[in-house]
Write a protein that holds these residues in place. Structure first.
Motif, PDB file in Angstrom:
ATOM      1  N   VAL A 633     -20.945  25.138   4.408  1.00 21.55           N
ATOM      2  CA  VAL A 633     -19.957  24.052   4.499  1.00 21.55           C
ATOM      3  C   VAL A 633     -18.588  24.559   4.068  1.00 21.55           C
ATOM      4  N   TRP A 634     -18.558  25.327   2.983  1.00 18.93           N
ATOM      5  CA  TRP A 634     -17.292  25.873   2.497  1.00 18.93           C
ATOM      6  C   TRP A 634     -16.657  26.796   3.538  1.00 18.93           C
ATOM      7  N   THR A 635     -17.472  27.628   4.183  1.00 14.00           N
ATOM      8  CA  THR A 635     -16.961  28.528   5.219  1.00 14.00           C
ATOM      9  C   THR A 635     -16.423  27.748   6.413  1.00 14.00           C
ATOM     10  N   ALA A 636     -17.162  26.722   6.853  1.00 11.78           N
ATOM     11  CA  ALA A 636     -16.726  25.920   7.999  1.00 11.78           C
ATOM     12  C   ALA A 636     -15.450  25.153   7.689  1.00 11.78           C
ATOM     13  N   GLN A 637     -15.317  24.644   6.486  1.00 16.35           N
ATOM     14  CA  GLN A 637     -14.112  23.899   6.127  1.00 16.35           C
ATOM     15  C   GLN A 637     -12.895  24.799   6.041  1.00 16.35           C
ATOM     16  N   ASN A 638     -13.069  26.054   5.687  1.00 13.39           N
ATOM     17  CA  ASN A 638     -11.947  26.981   5.675  1.00 13.39           C
ATOM     18  C   ASN A 638     -11.426  27.238   7.080  1.00 13.39           C
ATOM     19  N   VAL A 639     -12.338  27.219   8.070  1.00 14.82           N
ATOM     20  CA  VAL A 639     -11.921  27.424   9.456  1.00 14.82           C
ATOM     21  C   VAL A 639     -11.243  26.173   9.993  1.00 14.82           C
ATOM     22  N   ASP A 640     -11.895  25.019   9.876  1.00 12.32           N
ATOM     23  CA  ASP A 640     -11.330  23.751  10.357  1.00 12.32           C
ATOM     24  C   ASP A 640     -12.048  22.616   9.632  1.00 12.32           C
ATOM     25  N   PRO A 641     -11.380  21.979   8.672  1.00 11.51           N
ATOM     26  CA  PRO A 641     -12.056  20.927   7.890  1.00 11.51           C
ATOM     27  C   PRO A 641     -12.531  19.742   8.722  1.00 11.51           C
ATOM     28  N   ALA A 642     -11.884  19.503   9.874  1.00  7.88           N
ATOM     29  CA  ALA A 642     -12.228  18.336  10.676  1.00  7.88           C
ATOM     30  C   ALA A 642     -13.123  18.679  11.863  1.00  7.88           C
ATOM     31  N   SER A 643     -13.631  19.904  11.933  1.00  3.50           N
ATOM     32  CA  SER A 643     -14.441  20.312  13.078  1.00  3.50           C
ATOM     33  C   SER A 643     -15.818  19.656  13.039  1.00  3.50           C
ATOM     34  N   PHE A 644     -16.493  19.708  14.185  1.00  4.21           N
ATOM     35  CA  PHE A 644     -17.849  19.154  14.281  1.00  4.21           C
ATOM     36  C   PHE A 644     -18.787  19.877  13.325  1.00  4.21           C
ATOM     37  N   LEU A 645     -18.702  21.200  13.285  1.00  3.93           N
ATOM     38  CA  LEU A 645     -19.603  21.971  12.431  1.00  3.93           C
ATOM     39  C   LEU A 645     -19.404  21.600  10.972  1.00  3.93           C
ATOM     40  N   SER A 646     -18.147  21.518  10.549  1.00  8.15           N
ATOM     41  CA  SER A 646     -17.866  21.169   9.153  1.00  8.15           C
ATOM     42  C   SER A 646     -18.385  19.778   8.815  1.00  8.15           C
ATOM     43  N   THR A 647     -18.162  18.815   9.716  1.00 16.35           N
ATOM     44  CA  THR A 647     -18.601  17.445   9.465  1.00 16.35           C
ATOM     45  C   THR A 647     -20.125  17.345   9.422  1.00 16.35           C
ATOM     46  N   THR A 648     -20.798  17.984  10.385  1.00 13.30           N
ATOM     47  CA  THR A 648     -22.260  17.914  10.452  1.00 13.30           C
ATOM     48  C   THR A 648     -22.910  18.565   9.237  1.00 13.30           C
ATOM     49  N   LEU A 649     -22.456  19.774   8.911  1.00 15.94           N
ATOM     50  CA  LEU A 649     -23.027  20.444   7.736  1.00 15.94           C
ATOM     51  C   LEU A 649     -22.718  19.673   6.462  1.00 15.94           C
ATOM     52  N   GLY A 650     -21.549  19.023   6.412  1.00 15.22           N
ATOM     53  CA  GLY A 650     -21.220  18.199   5.247  1.00 15.22           C
ATOM     54  C   GLY A 650     -22.176  17.027   5.101  1.00 15.22           C
ATOM     55  N   ASN A 651     -22.520  16.388   6.233  1.00 19.02           N
ATOM     56  CA  ASN A 651     -23.482  15.277   6.187  1.00 19.02           C
ATOM     57  C   ASN A 651     -24.854  15.752   5.714  1.00 19.02           C
ATOM     58  N   VAL A 652     -25.277  16.904   6.222  1.00 14.82           N
ATOM     59  CA  VAL A 652     -26.584  17.437   5.823  1.00 14.82           C
ATOM     60  C   VAL A 652     -26.563  17.861   4.361  1.00 14.82           C
ATOM     61  N   LEU A 653     -25.416  18.365   3.906  1.00 13.11           N
ATOM     62  CA  LEU A 653     -25.293  18.754   2.495  1.00 13.11           C
ATOM     63  C   LEU A 653     -25.527  17.559   1.570  1.00 13.11           C
ATOM     64  N   VAL A 654     -25.107  16.375   2.009  1.00 13.41           N
ATOM     65  CA  VAL A 654     -25.345  15.171   1.206  1.00 13.41           C
ATOM     66  C   VAL A 654     -26.849  14.953   1.033  1.00 13.41           C
ATOM     67  N   THR A 655     -27.621  15.155   2.119  1.00 14.93           N
ATOM     68  CA  THR A 655     -29.075  15.008   2.039  1.00 14.93           C
ATOM     69  C   THR A 655     -29.680  16.053   1.095  1.00 14.93           C
ATOM     70  N   VAL A 656     -29.212  17.287   1.204  1.00 16.04           N
ATOM     71  CA  VAL A 656     -29.718  18.354   0.340  1.00 16.04           C
ATOM     72  C   VAL A 656     -29.420  18.045  -1.122  1.00 16.04           C
ATOM     73  N   LYS A 657     -28.214  17.554  -1.388  1.00 18.36           N
ATOM     74  CA  LYS A 657     -27.839  17.204  -2.768  1.00 18.36           C
ATOM     75  C   LYS A 657     -28.729  16.086  -3.301  1.00 18.36           C
ATOM     76  N   ARG A 658     -29.055  15.120  -2.446  1.00 19.20           N
ATOM     77  CA  ARG A 658     -29.955  14.049  -2.874  1.00 19.20           C
ATOM     78  C   ARG A 658     -31.340  14.599  -3.210  1.00 19.20           C
ATOM     79  N   ASN A 659     -31.839  15.531  -2.402  1.00 17.56           N
ATOM     80  CA  ASN A 659     -33.140  16.141  -2.691  1.00 17.56           C
ATOM     81  C   ASN A 659     -33.099  16.913  -4.005  1.00 17.56           C
ATOM     82  N   PHE A 660     -31.989  17.601  -4.251  1.00 16.58           N
ATOM     83  CA  PHE A 660     -31.832  18.331  -5.506  1.00 16.58           C
ATOM     84  C   PHE A 660     -31.850  17.364  -6.692  1.00 16.58           C
ATOM     85  N   ASP A 661     -31.103  16.271  -6.574  1.00 13.89           N
ATOM     86  CA  ASP A 661     -31.089  15.270  -7.647  1.00 13.89           C
ATOM     87  C   ASP A 661     -32.481  14.658  -7.827  1.00 13.89           C
TER      88      ASP A 661
END
Length: 907
Positions: A633-661
């Protein structure tokens, strides 16, 4: 040219203390579109510097700028190409040979003549002039080499070029005249002011004489004009005047006719030059091969030429000409015909690519079904590469049509939009199949098996399925904006089995983390990283292709001829029924993002399914996923914070963070629900060992990770719960003393924190050490108790008498505490009895402590020290209260050390 010369002198050379002597408008040979000026200049300060300066217009065209300057002394050769014929070309040999083409031969000759004169005047090293006419090489007047122009205008370059120097030395004759003038005036040197006034008066007298002479000449001119007027009155002169008037009138009519003809010819040439399409371009638009590179290039050039003809800015009145209207209609028909042909061809290219890739996918799916169904063929399962197909060849072939897509976008937006919609429909289904198969392989590699009974063999026969889907795609190519419901239906039917198999992998029971080793977790980490590493370039490559192929980075507002409302995944594209202009899409980036969402709509749910599977396999996998997903997510946001890849990986990161919690919460919950056996020793609590495992694993995973803060927060929650629940279990323990439970578990916690060096838990490490030390001391004191009980009671009475005010040396006179009573008590504790009591104490401690923590020797050593402390205390009281009595204990400190050592060795 004079105006340009003045402008250059004012804007460029005057600020640099230079004077412009000659100028020529040139361009480089072979590059006639980029004009510039070569200027010959001299400096106004001594010593005089002669330069050749290249000046060109700025990119905006509103001012000139100095580009390059060469010193004249660096000029070796001037080649005029031809000394006889007129030729605008010439070469200057400076640091290299510069080939120039002048706008006219006259400008070239003037410039070369100026260079020759400057060379003769200022340079000792003479320049070679090759192929230059002898008429241009005129000799300058012989002057002293050291003379430099002063303040007068002196011809240097010939014609209208003059060099105004600030200083000029006097020649011999001028010096002689001034000396004669000064000799005629006695005070010329002694009184310079009087001499200057005399010269001024004489100059005024001369000026007056000149004026009178001019006025006398004017009178003579007036007399001549009078005589001419009188002659005109004569008949012969009058006749001549009439004839001249007739000739003048005739010439005026001829000039007017010529002017009209020139203007008419200019209009005709304008229309012919701007509205005439070459036959080759027409043939390319009608019959050009859109499958070959040469044909595509020809069609692209023809389409550009057609667009230029259609967009030409007609002059007033041109649109009323019948020929112009007819030509415009012809252009419109050509545009419509070519746009229809281009759209049909590109749609066929989309379909062919879909069919080819679909066949490859069926081959892969068949192999996957065979290897996945056979539970024993693990080698076959692992031989399937976890890679996504490369679409670069398809993109490369389509990018040849990028300029034609741009043309289609600007000329027929309806067909352009239809192609865009069809591309999204085809690619979304193609990528859905590729990505689902890709994730299926990832799940097989994670679990090592597929659920029995779910086979890919239930897929339709691959040849017939490919043919059926290809025919359905060809059927939709006739209507570029038509419905794709058949594609939707086919996609749902053909991918149903894969969906069921994907979900079946999630139906497995939750596996205990203790059943997995580090190798299993490392394997999961590599597979998850491989999945993300494959998806990232795939999305970036597709986004880059969409941007280039559909030309979505150039225009902000686009017109359309389609009146409809169409809903896309991730956004709604609304069109007005009247204006035909998109309203909801405010920028090209929004449209790119919506296209990516439509094409890769299955990535996010598939990633979530994979994450859920990894969490079911081992809850600690959420640590790996959090680190890997955060980095991507950090790599994708450095390229383009508003890109599809950045947004999608950001959404999935929320799920991963919930699993971690959730993993952290489950560990805390397990600590709170722990139950201890009433019949066995407590030892090291399970959740303390699990915390050690978690911390060791987390430190190896989160080393230099971006989400270290999340781990530190989790550490704080976990260690707080560990402390609370250790104390809770210690209070509830029946078989194991509370101090032992606290001592052993906090010793383990302190050892873990010391080994891992977790900076955020420094305070907890100190607290754990303190608790361990306190409970160790408490247990030693409690367990040791009073091994010499009667002796202890005796001396407690002695201390009580001393506390009541009796002097220590007088205590022996008390009846109950005299020397005889002391000896009786001491005789009851011979060395043999002491050793026996210590041996029983060692066995008792051994029963309390667990072997896992290995604290028996530590506790035993502490008890030994405490016993020796009591022994020294008793000896001190005997020495103070019974001085000189000779009473001593029946065993020594060395005996105590020997007893403790032999007991420890015997066990």
């Amino acid at each position: 040219m004079t105006a340009i010369k003045h402008a250059l002198q004012r804007d460029i050379f005057t600020p640099n203390d230079e004077r412009l002597l000659s100028i020529v408008n040139v361009c480089k040979a072979g590059k006639k579109k980029r004009n510039c000026f070569l200027c010959a200049t001299v400096t106004t300060e001594r010593p005089v510097q002669v330069n050749v300066v290249k000046v060109k217009k700025s990119d905006k065209g509103d001012f000139y700028k100095r580009q390059t300057a060469w010193a004249l002394r660096d000029l070796a050769v001037v080649d005029a190409k031809d000394a006889v014929k007129e030729n605008p070309e010439f070469d200057l040999h400076l640091d290299k040979v510069y080939k120039w083409v002048a706008s006219s031969t006259a400008e070239k000759n003037t410039f070369i003549s100026c260079i020759w004169k400057l060379n003769q005047r200022y340079l000792r090293k003479k320049i070679d002039f090759v192929n230059v006419s002898a008429q241009l090489l005129e000799e300058l007047p012989k002057v002293a080499e050291e003379s430099v122009p002063s303040g007068e205008n002196q011809s240097v370059a010939g014609g209208d070029e003059e060099a105004v120097d600030e200083y000029q030395e006097l020649n011999a004759r001028e010096e002689q005249d001034i000396e004669i003038m000064m000799e005629g005036c006695e005070y010329a040197i002694s009184n310079a002011e009087a001499f200057a006034e005399k010269l001024s008066r004489e100059l005024q007298v001369l000026d007056g004489a000149n004026i009178q002479s001019i006025m006398a000449s004017e009178k003579q001119v007036n007399i001549l004009m009078t005589l001419l007027d009188e002659a005109l009155k004569e008949e012969m002169l009058q006749s001549v005047k009439e004839q001249m008037d007739q000739i003048s009138e005739s010439n005026h009519l001829i000039h007017l006719s010529n002017t009209n003809n020139v203007k008419l010819l200019s209009e005709i040439e304008f229309l012919v030059n701007h509205m005439d399409l070459a036959k080759g371009h027409i043939k390319a638009l009608q019959e050009g091969d859109l499958a070959s590179s040469r044909g595509i290039e020809a069609c692209t050039n023809a389409a550009d030429a057609l667009l230029q003809c259609m967009n030409v800015a007609l002059r007033p009145g041109h649109d009323m000409l019948y020929a112009v209207k007819q030509q415009q209609q012809r252009f419109s028909d050509l545009r419509e015909q070519f746009a229809r042909r281009l759209a049909s061809h590109l749609n066929n290219v989309f379909v062919q690519q879909f069919a080819q890739t679909l066949l490859q996918l069926y081959n892969r799916s068949y192999y996957l079904s065979v290897s996945g169904h056979d539970q024993s063929s693990t080698l076959a399962q692992h031989s399937i590469e976890l890679t996504l197909p490369n679409h670069h060849p398809f993109h490369r072939d389509l990018l040849r049509y990028a300029k034609l897509m741009e043309w289609l976008k600007s000329t027929d937006y309806g067909k352009y939009e239809g192609l865009t919609k069809n591309y999204m429909d085809y690619l979304s289904r193609l990528y859905e199949r590729e990505i689902k198969d890709f994730f299926e392989v990832a799940k097989i590699k994670m679990t090592g098996t597929t659920k029995e009974g779910k086979k890919f063999a239930t897929l339709p026969r691959k040849e017939s399925a490919v043919k059926q889907e290809t025919e359905s795609l060809h059927g939709s190519s006739g209507k570029l904006t038509g419905s794709t419901s058949s594609l939707n239906k086919l996609s749902v039917q053909s991918s149903g089995n894969r969906r069921s198999q994907s979900s079946s992998l999630l139906d497995m029971g939750n596996m205990s983390a203790s059943d997995l080793d580090v190798a299993d977790r490392t394997k999961f980490d590599k597979i998850f990283e491989q999945v993300l590493s494959e998806l990232e370039p795939l999305c970036l490559a597709e986004q880059d292709f969409i941007s280039k192929f559909f030309k979505l980075q150039q225009h902000q507002n686009m017109g359309t001829t389609t009146n409809e409302a169409e809903e896309m995944d991730g956004g709604i594209l609304c069109r007005s029924h009247n204006s035909g202009v998109p309203q909801a899409i405010s920028s090209e980036k929004d449209m790119i993002r919506q296209m990516m969402i439509k094409i890769f709509r299955c990535i996010e749910p598939e990633l979530n399914n994979l994450i859920a599977l990894g969490d079911k396999i081992d809850s600690f996998n959420s640590l790996y996923m959090l680190v890997k997903m955060s980095h991507h997510v950090w790599t994708a946001q450095n390229v383009d914070p508003a890109s599809f890849l950045s947004t999608t990986l950001g959404n999935v990161l929320v799920t991963v963070k919930r699993n971690f919690d959730k993993c952290i919460s489950n560990q805390i919950k397990q600590m709170e629900e722990v139950k201890i056996s009433k019949k066995s020793k407590v030892g090291i609590l399970t959740f303390v060992a699990e915390f050690e495992e978690f911390a060791a694993l987390a430190e190896s995973i989160f080393k230099n990770a971006e989400r270290r803060g999340d781990l530190d927060k989790a550490y704080t929650k976990l260690i707080r719960s560990v402390f609370i629940n250790v104390e809770k279990v210690a209070n509830e323990s029946q078989k194991t003393p509370r101090d032992v439970v606290m001592m052993e578990n906090f010793h383990r916690i302190f050892a873990t924190l010391s080994r891992l060096k977790i900076s955020c838990l420094e305070a907890e490490k100190k607290d754990a050490k303190q608790k361990y030390t306190d409970h160790l001391q408490s247990y030693v004191i409690y367990s040791l108790g009073q091994p010499l009980e009667k002796l202890n009671h005796f001396f407690e009475g002695v201390e009580a008498r001393v506390a009541q005010g009796i002097r220590e040396e007088e205590v022996s006179y008390q009846l109950a505490f005299n020397k005889q009573e002391l000896r009786k008590v001491i005789k009851e504790y011979p060395g043999k009895e002491v050793k026996k009591g210590l041996d029983n104490l060692y066995k008792k401690v051994d029963k309390h402590l667990c072997e896992e923590e290995n604290l028996l020797q530590v506790v035993w050593h502490s008890m030994q020290d405490e016993f020796i402390r009591q022994y020294k205390h008793f000896e001190g009281l005997i020495a103070r209260c019974y001085p000189g009595s000779g009473v001593t204990m029946e065993f020594t400190i060395q005996d105590i050390l020997d007893y403790c050592s032999s007991i420890a060795q015997s066990h």
